[in-house]
Write a protein that holds these residues in place. Structure first.
Motif, PDB file in Angstrom:
ATOM      1  N   SER A 235       0.841  -1.195   0.000  1.00  0.00           N
ATOM      2  CA  SER A 235       0.000   0.000   0.000  1.00  0.00           C
ATOM      3  C   SER A 235       0.876   1.244   0.000  1.00  0.00           C
ATOM      4  CB  SER A 235      -0.902   0.020   1.237  1.00  0.00           C
ATOM      5  OG  SER A 235      -0.120   0.185   2.414  1.00  0.00           O
ATOM      6  N   PHE A 236       0.259   2.401  -0.294  1.00  0.00           N
ATOM      7  CA  PHE A 236       1.002   3.662  -0.223  1.00  0.00           C
ATOM      8  C   PHE A 236       1.486   3.922   1.196  1.00  0.00           C
ATOM      9  CE2 PHE A 236      -1.713   4.832  -4.011  1.00  0.00           C
ATOM     10  CZ  PHE A 236      -0.663   4.751  -4.917  1.00  0.00           C
ATOM     11  N   GLU A 237       0.655   3.592   2.170  1.00  0.00           N
ATOM     12  CA  GLU A 237       1.052   3.773   3.567  1.00  0.00           C
ATOM     13  C   GLU A 237       2.306   2.975   3.874  1.00  0.00           C
ATOM     14  OE1 GLU A 237      -1.029   3.760   7.991  1.00  0.00           O
ATOM     15  OE2 GLU A 237      -1.987   2.705   6.338  1.00  0.00           O
ATOM     16  N   ASP A 238       2.404   1.770   3.323  1.00  0.00           N
ATOM     17  CA  ASP A 238       3.584   0.943   3.539  1.00  0.00           C
ATOM     18  C   ASP A 238       4.819   1.555   2.883  1.00  0.00           C
ATOM     19  OD1 ASP A 238       2.122  -0.912   4.973  1.00  0.00           O
ATOM     20  OD2 ASP A 238       1.742  -2.202   3.238  1.00  0.00           O
TER      21      ASP A 238
ATOM     22  N   ILE B  35      -2.977   9.857  -1.736  1.00  0.00           N
ATOM     23  CA  ILE B  35      -1.654  10.460  -1.603  1.00  0.00           C
ATOM     24  C   ILE B  35      -1.728  11.747  -0.789  1.00  0.00           C
ATOM     25  CG2 ILE B  35       0.293  11.466  -2.837  1.00  0.00           C
ATOM     26  CD1 ILE B  35       0.006   8.408  -3.022  1.00  0.00           C
ATOM     27  N   HIS B  36      -2.807  12.539  -0.978  1.00  0.00           N
ATOM     28  CA  HIS B  36      -2.906  13.804  -0.255  1.00  0.00           C
ATOM     29  C   HIS B  36      -3.069  13.592   1.249  1.00  0.00           C
ATOM     30  CE1 HIS B  36      -7.099  12.682  -1.194  1.00  0.00           C
ATOM     31  NE2 HIS B  36      -7.401  13.284  -0.062  1.00  0.00           N
ATOM     32  N   HIS B  37      -3.438  12.383   1.672  1.00  0.00           N
ATOM     33  CA  HIS B  37      -3.531  12.119   3.110  1.00  0.00           C
ATOM     34  C   HIS B  37      -2.143  11.928   3.727  1.00  0.00           C
ATOM     35  CE1 HIS B  37      -7.841  11.873   3.123  1.00  0.00           C
ATOM     36  NE2 HIS B  37      -7.861  10.865   2.264  1.00  0.00           N
ATOM     37  N   PHE B  38      -1.212  11.415   2.924  1.00  0.00           N
ATOM     38  CA  PHE B  38       0.110  11.080   3.445  1.00  0.00           C
ATOM     39  C   PHE B  38       1.120  12.218   3.303  1.00  0.00           C
ATOM     40  CE2 PHE B  38      -1.644   6.890   2.026  1.00  0.00           C
ATOM     41  CZ  PHE B  38      -1.835   6.365   3.289  1.00  0.00           C
ATOM     42  N   LEU B  39       1.053  12.978   2.213  1.00  0.00           N
ATOM     43  CA  LEU B  39       2.066  14.010   1.973  1.00  0.00           C
ATOM     44  C   LEU B  39       2.125  15.081   3.074  1.00  0.00           C
ATOM     45  CD1 LEU B  39       1.955  14.639  -1.890  1.00  0.00           C
ATOM     46  CD2 LEU B  39       3.882  13.788  -0.541  1.00  0.00           C
ATOM     47  N   PRO B  40       0.981  15.660   3.505  1.00  0.00           N
ATOM     48  CA  PRO B  40       1.072  16.740   4.497  1.00  0.00           C
ATOM     49  C   PRO B  40       1.701  16.318   5.815  1.00  0.00           C
ATOM     50  CG  PRO B  40      -1.076  16.747   3.436  1.00  0.00           C
ATOM     51  CD  PRO B  40      -0.405  15.464   3.043  1.00  0.00           C
TER      52      PRO B  40
ATOM     53  N   THR C 118       8.139  24.098  -7.369  1.00  0.00           N
ATOM     54  CA  THR C 118       8.008  24.179  -5.916  1.00  0.00           C
ATOM     55  C   THR C 118       6.614  23.698  -5.526  1.00  0.00           C
ATOM     56  OG1 THR C 118       9.557  26.028  -5.708  1.00  0.00           O
ATOM     57  CG2 THR C 118       7.999  25.714  -3.908  1.00  0.00           C
ATOM     58  N   SER C 119       6.552  22.677  -4.677  1.00  0.00           N
ATOM     59  CA  SER C 119       5.275  22.123  -4.200  1.00  0.00           C
ATOM     60  C   SER C 119       5.094  22.488  -2.733  1.00  0.00           C
ATOM     61  CB  SER C 119       5.255  20.600  -4.357  1.00  0.00           C
ATOM     62  OG  SER C 119       5.349  20.220  -5.710  1.00  0.00           O
ATOM     63  N   PHE C 120       3.871  22.845  -2.344  1.00  0.00           N
ATOM     64  CA  PHE C 120       3.616  23.228  -0.955  1.00  0.00           C
ATOM     65  C   PHE C 120       2.144  23.041  -0.629  1.00  0.00           C
ATOM     66  CE2 PHE C 120       3.367  26.898  -3.715  1.00  0.00           C
ATOM     67  CZ  PHE C 120       2.222  27.565  -3.320  1.00  0.00           C
ATOM     68  N   ILE C 121       1.854  22.981   0.654  1.00  0.00           N
ATOM     69  CA  ILE C 121       0.479  22.957   1.131  1.00  0.00           C
ATOM     70  C   ILE C 121       0.241  24.177   2.004  1.00  0.00           C
ATOM     71  CG2 ILE C 121       0.163  20.452   1.034  1.00  0.00           C
ATOM     72  CD1 ILE C 121       0.722  20.386   4.054  1.00  0.00           C
TER      73      ILE C 121
ATOM     74  N   LEU D 111      -3.482  23.361  -8.194  1.00  0.00           N
ATOM     75  CA  LEU D 111      -4.159  23.824  -6.981  1.00  0.00           C
ATOM     76  C   LEU D 111      -5.295  22.853  -6.694  1.00  0.00           C
ATOM     77  CD1 LEU D 111      -4.448  25.971  -4.733  1.00  0.00           C
ATOM     78  CD2 LEU D 111      -6.092  27.140  -6.230  1.00  0.00           C
ATOM     79  N   GLU D 112      -5.202  22.147  -5.583  1.00  0.00           N
ATOM     80  CA  GLU D 112      -6.216  21.172  -5.197  1.00  0.00           C
ATOM     81  C   GLU D 112      -6.619  21.419  -3.752  1.00  0.00           C
ATOM     82  OE1 GLU D 112      -4.621  17.316  -5.854  1.00  0.00           O
ATOM     83  OE2 GLU D 112      -4.735  17.459  -8.037  1.00  0.00           O
ATOM     84  N   SER D 113      -7.903  21.251  -3.464  1.00  0.00           N
ATOM     85  CA  SER D 113      -8.400  21.453  -2.107  1.00  0.00           C
ATOM     86  C   SER D 113      -8.763  20.125  -1.472  1.00  0.00           C
ATOM     87  CB  SER D 113      -9.622  22.376  -2.131  1.00  0.00           C
ATOM     88  OG  SER D 113     -10.669  21.786  -2.882  1.00  0.00           O
ATOM     89  N   TYR D 114      -8.674  20.079  -0.150  1.00  0.00           N
ATOM     90  CA  TYR D 114      -8.974  18.861   0.602  1.00  0.00           C
ATOM     91  C   TYR D 114      -9.733  19.220   1.864  1.00  0.00           C
ATOM     92  CZ  TYR D 114      -5.070  17.309  -2.276  1.00  0.00           C
ATOM     93  OH  TYR D 114      -4.245  17.057  -3.331  1.00  0.00           O
ATOM     94  N   MET D 115     -10.594  18.293   2.277  1.00  0.00           N
ATOM     95  CA  MET D 115     -11.240  18.430   3.572  1.00  0.00           C
ATOM     96  C   MET D 115     -10.295  17.885   4.645  1.00  0.00           C
ATOM     97  SD  MET D 115     -15.219  17.432   2.849  1.00  0.00           S
ATOM     98  CE  MET D 115     -14.829  15.870   2.089  1.00  0.00           C
ATOM     99  N   VAL D 116     -10.182  18.578   5.740  1.00  0.00           N
ATOM    100  CA  VAL D 116      -9.307  18.141   6.827  1.00  0.00           C
ATOM    101  C   VAL D 116     -10.081  18.130   8.132  1.00  0.00           C
ATOM    102  CG1 VAL D 116      -7.170  18.934   5.749  1.00  0.00           C
ATOM    103  CG2 VAL D 116      -8.483  20.512   7.168  1.00  0.00           C
TER     104      VAL D 116
END
Length: 279
Positions: free
Chosen positions: A35-38, A66-71, A195-198, A225-230
């Motif tokens: 898995s990605f988590e692994d 992926i957006h759950h793991f990167l931040p 340059t990538s950032f959140i 530019l992508e948005s996510y619920m947190v």
């Protein structure tokens, strides 16, 4: 960083991620993960030096999860690579195409090869992984079953290629990023840079508009530019963004400074050379 020895990827041997590892890091041992988590855990624990992660596809859009793991990850993006996605119909040796009745693959691969599946009257069967589907076909030994898999999977699992390049669209491309425990910034004057950032916007009227205004006024091109619920809230407060340029470039530097006025957090994910495939 010290000379890397191992690079982790999600999937089984023969997957598209495995192909990218072989193309760009042929001297490294490619380590498959379930898995990605692994994958993230493998690198963070020091069991691998780098990670190869798909982040976008030209047809399917962003790669989920992926957006759950990167931040929250402690890893940094140090490179990007693009792979033209190709699929082959694989079957046990000696099989004829007219013998095949069912075709097995990941749901996305099946969806990206609909035309071929329909033209040959095949019944699609969802599998967990494109390369894993090839392994399962080899283990089943049934000439009525075939897999839709990357070309690399054929020789790995001893399967014949009944048809090549069966994907519906010839622009099907996936963008991968390489992650490292150590940030490796290229020089600001050494070619095109991404340059990538959140960031999280403040809860103010027009906060996003104001936060992004600095990039426009400073002539910085924002390519993503992508948005996510947190936090379980149904309000999009976190954004993943990418811009052309280096944080040491005056325009990017001023834009990031202005961004800080309207956000509660800005985190750089990576500063890395732009792959030539972008152009």
């Amino acid at each position: 960083m010290s000379n890397p020895r191992r690079i982790a990827y999600q999937g089984e041997p023969g997957a598209n991620s495995h192909m990218v590892c072989q193309q760009h890091y042929p001297d490294l041992e490619a380590v498959p993960c379930a898995s990605f988590e692994d994958v993230f855990a493998c690198v963070e624990a020091g069991e691998a030096d780098l990670a190869m992660i798909p982040i976008d596809n030209s047809i399917a859009g962003r790669v989920s999860d992926i957006h759950h793991f990167l931040p929250s990850s402690k890893l940094h993006i140090i490179a990007e690579h693009f792979l033209r996605i190709r699929f082959s119909l694989l079957a046990i040796p000696g099989t004829r195409l007219d013998q095949v009745r069912t075709v097995h693959s990941h749901v996305h691969a099946l969806g990206q090869c609909r035309r071929f599946i329909r033209e040959h009257g095949l019944t699609p069967i969802i599998a967990g992984d494109t390369a894993g589907a090839a392994r399962e076909i080899a283990e089943a030994g049934d000439p009525t079953q075939a897999s839709i898999s990357p070309p690399l999977a054929g020789p790995i699992y001893g399967l014949d290629t009944l048809a090549a390049d069966i994907e519906d669209e010839d622009h099907n491309t996936t963008r991968f990023v390489v992650l490292s425990p150590e940030p490796l910034r290229p020089p600001a004057d050494d070619g095109p840079v991404v340059t990538s950032f959140i960031f999280n916007v403040r809860n103010l009227p027009a906060a996003l508009y104001k936060a992004l205004g600095g990039f426009a006024t400073n002539g910085v091109n924002m390519t993503k530019l992508e948005s996510y619920m947190v936090g379980g809230e149904f309000t999009a407060t976190q954004f993943l963004a990418e811009v052309d340029g280096h944080p040491d470039h005056p325009g990017v530097k001023r834009a990031l400074e202005e961004l800080a006025f309207f956000t509660t957090e800005v985190k750089l994910l990576g500063v890395y050379p732009a792959d030539q495939a972008r152009f």
